[in-house]
Scaffold this active site. Structure first.
Site, PDB file in Angstrom:
ATOM      1  CB  SER A 100      -0.918   0.038   1.220  1.00 15.64           C
ATOM      2  OG  SER A 100      -1.923  -0.917   1.107  1.00 15.64           O
ATOM      3  CG  ASP A 293      -5.376  -4.154   2.326  1.00 13.92           C
ATOM      4  OD1 ASP A 293      -5.058  -4.678   1.247  1.00 13.92           O
ATOM      5  OD2 ASP A 293      -4.603  -4.075   3.303  1.00 13.92           O
TER       6      ASP A 293
HETATM    7 ZN   LIG Z   1      -3.302  -1.157  -0.053  1.00 15.02          ZN
END
Ligand SMILES: [Zn+2]
Length: 553
Positions: A100, A293
Site C-alpha cells: 500500500s 484490504d
Molecule cells: Zn493497499
C-alpha cells in the site's frame, strides 16, 4: 512513422509521453526529476479542468469482491458502476505486487516506489520499462497532490477508516521511507496544513502512544482544529478546520460499527465535502475505505461486503456532489488487489455453471457481523462457539477442527479464523492472504460526464489530478524539498543536527535558524516563522522548503 508529442502541456508532471505509430507503442522520456514511469497508456486522455478533485481508494478491493457485493445487494448497480472507465497497473518500482505504501505514493505523487516507502522515491527502479533512478535520488521526498492543492490556495482533506497515519492516508500527507514509523508520519500530518482530517488513530497523537512523548492532540487543538470524537460531534461541527478521531486505532468495520460512536465513511465524506467546498478556490479530498484490504488479508467475505458497500456509499456522496457541481473530478481506484477472491472455488470445478446464485450468496446472507466483529460475541473462555456461530453466521455444522481453530484464534485475528469457514460454505475462493499483482478497475467522473480511459499506470493518476487542478507537482517538489546541507552551505551557513527531538540548527554570523524535523514551524532568531511545508528527514538527509533557505541573505 507518426510521432505525436502529447500530454506535456496538459500534464505538467515529470515525464513526456511520446506515442509512435498510431498508439501501438508508448515510451516515456524523462524530464526534470527522475523516477517517473513508462506509461502503459496508449490513449490520450481528455482535457479535464476541475476546481475540485476527490480521490476515493477502496484499499485492496479485487474485482470479484466488487461483484460479490453487488450480488449480495440483489444485483443492484453500485454507485461505482457508472464510473467504470479503465484499468490501472499497480506494480511498484521494484516489485510486481505492490504494498500500500508505494501504491498510494504513486497515486499521490506520480512516482512508483518501494515497499514501506511513503511519499519518497524508491532506492531503485527495477521493473521493466522504468527509467534508472538518478544518483542521489533514493528516498528523496516528492510532492503529493495535497501539498500542491494547498499551495494553490485550495482546501485539502484526508479520510481513512484505519488509523489516519496508516500507509494510504500517510502517502497523501507525509514523507518517510518506513510506513511503520507512526511518530514521523503523524507528526507531519499535524503540521501539513490540511483542513479536514477524519479517521482513527487517536492513540498515536497522545504522549503515551508516541515514542517522542509529544502531545500532538494539544498541537492539533491549538492549530485551530475542532477535534470531534463521535458522529454527533462530527455532524454538529461548524468549524472550517476539522479533525475527527473516532477510534484509538482503526475504526470498526461498517457492519459492526456503533453508529453513535463512529460515523460511516459516507457521513465523513459528506461532512468533508461540506467543509472543504466552502473555499471558492476549490479543494482536494482523499477518501480511503481502508479495511476492504484488512478483510481481504483475512479471507473474510463478510468483511469485504461490509467495507465495499460502505465505501460505495461514500462514492455516491462524492458523485452526487460532482454531478451537481460540474466542476469536480472524481477518481476511484484501489491501490492493488488482495486475497485473490473468486466467486467459485475448487469445490465448484465440476458444477460452476449449474450453481444457482444462492450457492454463493445464501450462506453469506446469514452473517450478522464481519469476522472482526464476531470476536466480541465469544465469551472469554470461548465455551459458546457453537451458539455464536449459529446465531451470527447461521453455521450449524462446525467440524471439531473448526471449533479448535476458533478457540485458538489470537486476539484481533478472529476474522482469519471464521472468514475461510464461511467462504468454504459459500464457495468463495481465495488464493492468498496477501496482495495480488493484477490490474484493477479505474473509475472516473469529470465535468460533463467525461472519463479517463484505457490502461493507465497508478503513477499517471497523480498527473491527471494535477493537470485537472492546474498544479505542477515537479515544481512543488523543487520548492518543498531542498537538500538542507548543500543549500545552506551555498549561503555560507553551517548546519548542525541537534538530536534531541531532532532539530536542524543553521547558523551564519549572528543569525540562527532552528528547524524542528517533521514540522513546518521554525525559530528564526527567537521568532517563530511558518514555512511552506514540513522539514523532512528521510533517515539519510534533511530536506527543507526553499523559504527556509531564503531566510539567509
Ligand atoms: Zn493497499
Amino acid at each position: 512513422m507518426i510521432v505525436i508529442f502529447k500530454m506535456i502541456k496538459k500534464h505538467q508532471w515529470n515525464h513526456l509521453q511520446v506515442t509512435i505509430t498510431a498508439g501501438t507503442l508508448a515510451v516515456s522520456l524523462l524530464l526534470g526529476l527522475s523516477g517517473g514511469t513508462v506509461s502503459a497508456a496508449t490513449k490520450e486522455q481528455p482535457e479535464i479542468r476541475a476546481k475540485n478533485v476527490i480521490m476515493l481508494i477502496p484499499d485492496g478491493m479485487s474485482m470479484d469482491g466488487t461483484t460479490l457485493t453487488r450480488w449480495y445487494n440483489g444485483g443492484k448497480a453500485l454507485a461505482l458502476d457508472e464510473m467504470a472507465s479503465g484499468l490501472v497497473r499497480t506494480y511498484s518500482a521494484d516489485a510486481a505486487i505492490a504494498d500500500s505504501a508505494p501504491a498510494g505514493t504513486a497515486f499521490a505523487t506520480g512516482f512508483k516506489s518501494h515497499t514501506g516507502y511513503v511519499g519518497v522515491l524508491p532506492d531503485q527502479n527495477t521493473m521493466p520499462g522504468l527509467p534508472k533512478l538518478a544518483p542521489g535520488d533514493a528516498k528523496k521526498p516528492v510532492a503529493n497532490i495535497v501539498e500542491a492543492a494547498r499551495l494553490a490556495g485550495k482546501s485539502t482533506g484526508i479520510i481513512a477508516t484505519s488509523e489516519i497515519m496508516h500507509a494510504t492516508p500517510a502517502d497523501f500527507s507525509a514523507h518517510y521511507p518506513d510506513r511503520s514509523n507512526y511518530d514521523a508520519l503523524s507528526e507531519q500530518q499535524v503540521y501539513a496544513g490540511m483542513d479536514v482530517v477524519l479517521g482513527g488513530g487517536a492513540t498515536y497523537f497522545t504522549p503515551a502512544g508516541r515514542e517522542d512523548g509529544e502531545d500532538l492532540t494539544k498541537v492539533i487543538a491549538n492549530s485551530g482544529y475542532n477535534i470531534v470524537k463521535n458522529t454527533a460531534e462530527l455532524k454538529a461541527s461548524t468549524s472550517g478546520k476539522l479533525w475527527g478521531m473516532f477510534a484509538d486505532k482503526a475504526m470498526a468495520n461498517d457492519m459492526d460499527r456503533d453508529p453513535v460512536k463512529q460515523p460511516s465513511i459516507a457521513e465523513m465524506t459528506d461532512k468533508a465535502i461540506q467543509v472543504l467546498s466552502q473555499n471558492e478556490e476549490g479543494f482536494f479530498l482523499m477518501v480511503e475505505g481502508s479495511k476492504v484490504d484488512w478483510a481481504a488479508h483475512a479471507n473474510d467475505p463478510i468483511g469485504i461486503i461490509s467495507e465495499v458497500n460502505a465505501f460505495d456509499d461514500a462514492v455516491a456522496k462524492a458523485l452526487a456532489f460532482a454531478k451537481a457541481d460540474q466542476n469536480t473530478l472524481v477518481i476511484a481506484a484501489t491501490d492493488h488487489g488482495n486475497g485473490g477472491i473468486t466467486i467459485g472455488d475448487a469445490g465448484t470445478t465440476g458444477t460452476y455453471d449449474e450453481e444457482p446464485l444462492s450457492t454463493f450468496i445464501a450462506p453469506l446472507k446469514k452473517a450478522k457481523a464481519t469476522g472482526e466483529g464476531l470476536e466480541s460475541k465469544f465469551n472469554s473462555k470461548r465455551t459458546n462457539i457453537k451458539a455464536v456461530m449459529k446465531q451470527y453466521y447461521g453455521i450449524t455444522d462446525l467440524t471439531a477442527e473448526e471449533i479448535a481453530t476458533i478457540k485458538a484464534a489470537e486476539k484481533g485475528k478472529m476474522n482469519y479464523a471464521v472468514g475461510p469457514m464461511i467462504s468454504k460454505r459459500a464457495h468463495i475462493g481465495w488464493t492468498t492472504g496477501g496482495h495480488t499483482g493484477g490490474e484493477v478497475a479505474l473509475y472516473s467522473y469529470a465535468p460533463g460526464g467525461v472519463q479517463l480511459t484505457g490502461v493507465v499506470e497508478n503513477s499517471d493518476i497523480a498527473g491527471y489530478m494535477a493537470s485537472a487542478l492546474q498544479v505542477d507537482l515537479a515544481n512543488i517538489s523543487k520548492q518543498l524539498f531542498v537538500p538542507a546541507k548543500t543549500a545552506f552551505a551555498a549561503k555560507g551557513a553551517t548546519v548542525k543536527w541537534d538530536a534531541r527531538n531532532p532539530v536542524v540548527v543553521v547558523t551564519k554570523g549572528n543569525d540562527t535558524l532552528r528547524l524542528p524535523v517533521f514540522k513546518n514551524t521554525a525559530d528564526w532568531n527567537g521568532k517563530t516563522v511558518k514555512l511552506k511545508g514540513n522539514v523532512i528527514h528521510n533517515g539519510v538527509q534533511t530536506y527543507v522548503p526553499q523559504d527556509a533557505v531564503d531566510l539567509f541573505s
